[in-house]
Design a protein around this motif. Structure first.
Motif, PDB file in Angstrom:
ATOM      1  N   ARG A   6       0.828  -1.214   0.000  1.00 31.79           N
ATOM      2  CA  ARG A   6       0.000   0.000   0.000  1.00 31.79           C
ATOM      3  C   ARG A   6       0.854   1.253   0.000  1.00 31.79           C
ATOM      4  N   ALA A  12      -4.394   3.004  -3.834  1.00 30.05           N
ATOM      5  CA  ALA A  12      -5.420   2.114  -3.263  1.00 30.05           C
ATOM      6  C   ALA A  12      -6.224   1.420  -4.357  1.00 30.05           C
ATOM      7  N   PHE A  13      -6.564   2.135  -5.426  1.00 26.39           N
ATOM      8  CA  PHE A  13      -7.334   1.536  -6.510  1.00 26.39           C
ATOM      9  C   PHE A  13      -6.567   0.404  -7.180  1.00 26.39           C
ATOM     10  N   MET A  73      -6.369  -2.613  -4.762  1.00 23.54           N
ATOM     11  CA  MET A  73      -7.633  -3.336  -4.661  1.00 23.54           C
ATOM     12  C   MET A  73      -7.928  -4.109  -5.939  1.00 23.54           C
ATOM     13  N   ASN A 118     -17.244  -4.022  -0.122  1.00 22.21           N
ATOM     14  CA  ASN A 118     -15.936  -3.826  -0.746  1.00 22.21           C
ATOM     15  C   ASN A 118     -15.407  -2.413  -0.597  1.00 22.21           C
ATOM     16  N   ILE A 119     -16.226  -1.437  -0.921  1.00 25.76           N
ATOM     17  CA  ILE A 119     -15.723  -0.065  -0.902  1.00 25.76           C
ATOM     18  C   ILE A 119     -15.568   0.439   0.529  1.00 25.76           C
ATOM     19  N   THR A 126     -11.738  -1.746   1.265  1.00 21.96           N
ATOM     20  CA  THR A 126     -10.946  -0.605   0.818  1.00 21.96           C
ATOM     21  C   THR A 126     -10.630   0.336   1.976  1.00 21.96           C
TER      22      THR A 126
END
Length: 107
Positions: A17, A22-23, A26, A81-82, A86
């Motif tokens: 990370r 982050a995108f 993930m 998920n988000i 995340t």
């Protein structure tokens, strides 16, 4: 064994990370998990499967556009998920894995 898996995941995620957005992290995580789950189903589960969009035995049956599944899929995609996964990954940039794991346990 699951606690060792979570600990390893959090330590690896913290290292990656700091280097990845982050995108991107993930996306790579979801691709790897999808491949792992498909391989498990095909090789070890003993369940009947086929490479189709059949809603019960198809590997991509989740893509079948039925109205009874759409609210559940949106809930899983948006909330779980988000907001969940995340959020933990983003928090790893600012906190130690021990702090994030304690928050996960208190959930």
């Amino acid at each position: 064994f699951s606690s060792f898996g979570i600990a390893a995941y959090l330590m690896i995620a913290q290292r990656l990370r700091s280097k990845l957005d982050a995108f991107v992290f993930m996306f790579l995580l979801f691709v790897a998990v999808s491949i792992y789950i498909c391989l498990y189903i095909v090789l070890f589960s003993g369940e009947q499967w086929e490479l189709s969009m059949h809603p019960h035995i198809g590997l991509i049956g989740w893509m079948q556009p039925t109205m009874d599944r759409l609210p559940l899929e949106l809930y899983l995609a948006i909330i779980c998920n988000i907001a969940g996964t995340t959020g933990y990954v983003i928090a790893l940039k600012y906190f130690d894995p021990v702090v994030v794991s304690m928050v996960m346990l208190s959930e």
